[in-house]
Design a protein around this motif. Structure first.
Motif, mmCIF file in Angstrom:
data_model
loop_
_atom_site.group_PDB
_atom_site.id
_atom_site.type_symbol
_atom_site.label_atom_id
_atom_site.label_comp_id
_atom_site.label_asym_id
_atom_site.label_seq_id
_atom_site.Cartn_x
_atom_site.Cartn_y
_atom_site.Cartn_z
ATOM 1 N N LEU A 74 0.851 -1.193 0.000
ATOM 2 C CA LEU A 74 0.000 0.000 0.000
ATOM 3 C C LEU A 74 0.887 1.243 0.000
ATOM 4 O O LEU A 74 1.178 1.807 1.055
ATOM 5 C CB LEU A 74 -0.898 0.026 1.242
ATOM 6 N N ILE A 84 -1.996 0.121 -4.626
ATOM 7 C CA ILE A 84 -2.040 -1.236 -4.092
ATOM 8 C C ILE A 84 -1.323 -2.180 -5.049
ATOM 9 O O ILE A 84 -1.376 -2.012 -6.270
ATOM 10 C CB ILE A 84 -3.500 -1.690 -3.828
ATOM 11 N N CYS A 102 -7.400 -8.129 -0.745
ATOM 12 C CA CYS A 102 -7.514 -6.777 -1.311
ATOM 13 C C CYS A 102 -8.854 -6.138 -0.978
ATOM 14 O O CYS A 102 -8.904 -4.942 -0.671
ATOM 15 C CB CYS A 102 -7.289 -6.808 -2.820
ATOM 16 N N ILE A 106 -8.896 -2.637 0.986
ATOM 17 C CA ILE A 106 -9.546 -1.467 0.386
ATOM 18 C C ILE A 106 -10.617 -0.922 1.326
ATOM 19 O O ILE A 106 -10.683 0.288 1.582
ATOM 20 C CB ILE A 106 -10.126 -1.818 -1.004
ATOM 21 N N GLU A 107 -11.434 -1.794 1.877
ATOM 22 C CA GLU A 107 -12.464 -1.369 2.823
ATOM 23 C C GLU A 107 -11.836 -0.686 4.047
ATOM 24 O O GLU A 107 -12.293 0.361 4.488
ATOM 25 C CB GLU A 107 -13.293 -2.577 3.259
ATOM 26 N N ILE A 117 -7.734 4.489 -4.464
ATOM 27 C CA ILE A 117 -6.734 3.425 -4.487
ATOM 28 C C ILE A 117 -6.580 2.996 -5.941
ATOM 29 O O ILE A 117 -7.567 2.778 -6.640
ATOM 30 C CB ILE A 117 -7.156 2.236 -3.607
ATOM 31 N N MET A 137 -12.339 -2.409 -8.937
ATOM 32 C CA MET A 137 -11.566 -1.360 -9.592
ATOM 33 C C MET A 137 -11.967 -1.268 -11.063
ATOM 34 O O MET A 137 -12.390 -2.257 -11.665
ATOM 35 C CB MET A 137 -10.060 -1.627 -9.464
ATOM 36 N N ASN A 169 -13.322 6.104 -3.073
ATOM 37 C CA ASN A 169 -14.029 5.940 -1.806
ATOM 38 C C ASN A 169 -15.415 6.572 -1.916
ATOM 39 O O ASN A 169 -15.550 7.784 -2.079
ATOM 40 C CB ASN A 169 -13.240 6.603 -0.675
#
Length: 171
Positions: A74, A84, A102, A106-107, A117, A137, A169
């Motif tokens: 990260l 990432i 992942c 991400i969360e 990200i 993504m 986000n």
């Protein structure tokens, strides 16, 4: 950082992870995509210490066996974003571990306030960009000949295209 999923623990590296790190890094010495040609078993000690001190590399550990099977990277980037990346021991491919890890990372990062990200990979690295798509993504770009991980017989860089994927986000 410590994140638990159904099958994984994503956490900071520890000294006891050295053998597992060495196992999957040695698999990447001659990797077609983002190889580590200078990695040796003798360098595992310095690499594990580097990762233990880093706030960008996280071990991916199997809950049931306590084996570290890879890492999630990260990287901190401008404008409240992160890059990432992931590496997985070849013996654990195609079992959904990186996708599971992942999604959790991400969360976690979005709950911590990260705005964006993103990730990059070679167009030929289908398993990698398929993971990116599975975690939500979207492909944003195709950069031509923008990275080099290997040299040709004359020592000249061999440049690769990369796809760029990102997720925003929305929390």
């Amino acid at each position: 950082m410590r994140i638990e999923t159904e099958r994984l623990i994503i956490r900071n590296y520890e000294l006891m992870d050295k053998e597992d790190l060495c196992e999957y890094m040695l698999q990447r010495v001659n990797s077609e995509f983002e190889g580590y040609p200078d990695f040796t078993a003798e360098k595992a000690e310095s690499e594990i210490k580097y990762r233990m001190e880093s706030d960008e590399f996280y071990a991916v550990e199997l809950k049931d066996s306590k084996k570290v099977i890879g890492n999630i990277y990260l990287g901190k980037r401008d404008f409240n974003s992160r890059e990432i990346g992931y590496v997985l021991n070849e013996n654990y491919h195609r079992q959904g571990y990186i996708t599971e890890g992942c999604i959790a990372v991400i969360e976690y990062m979005f709950k911590a306030g990260v705005h964006r990200i993103y990730a990059e990979c070679a167009p030929q690295n289908t398993p990698s960009w398929k993971v990116m798509e599975k975690v939500g993504m979207e492909r944003e770009a195709h950069f031509r000949k923008n990275v080099s991980f290997h040299n040709d017989a004359n020592g000249e860089p061999i440049y690769w295209d990369t796809y760029v994927y990102a997720i925003l986000n929305n929390m």
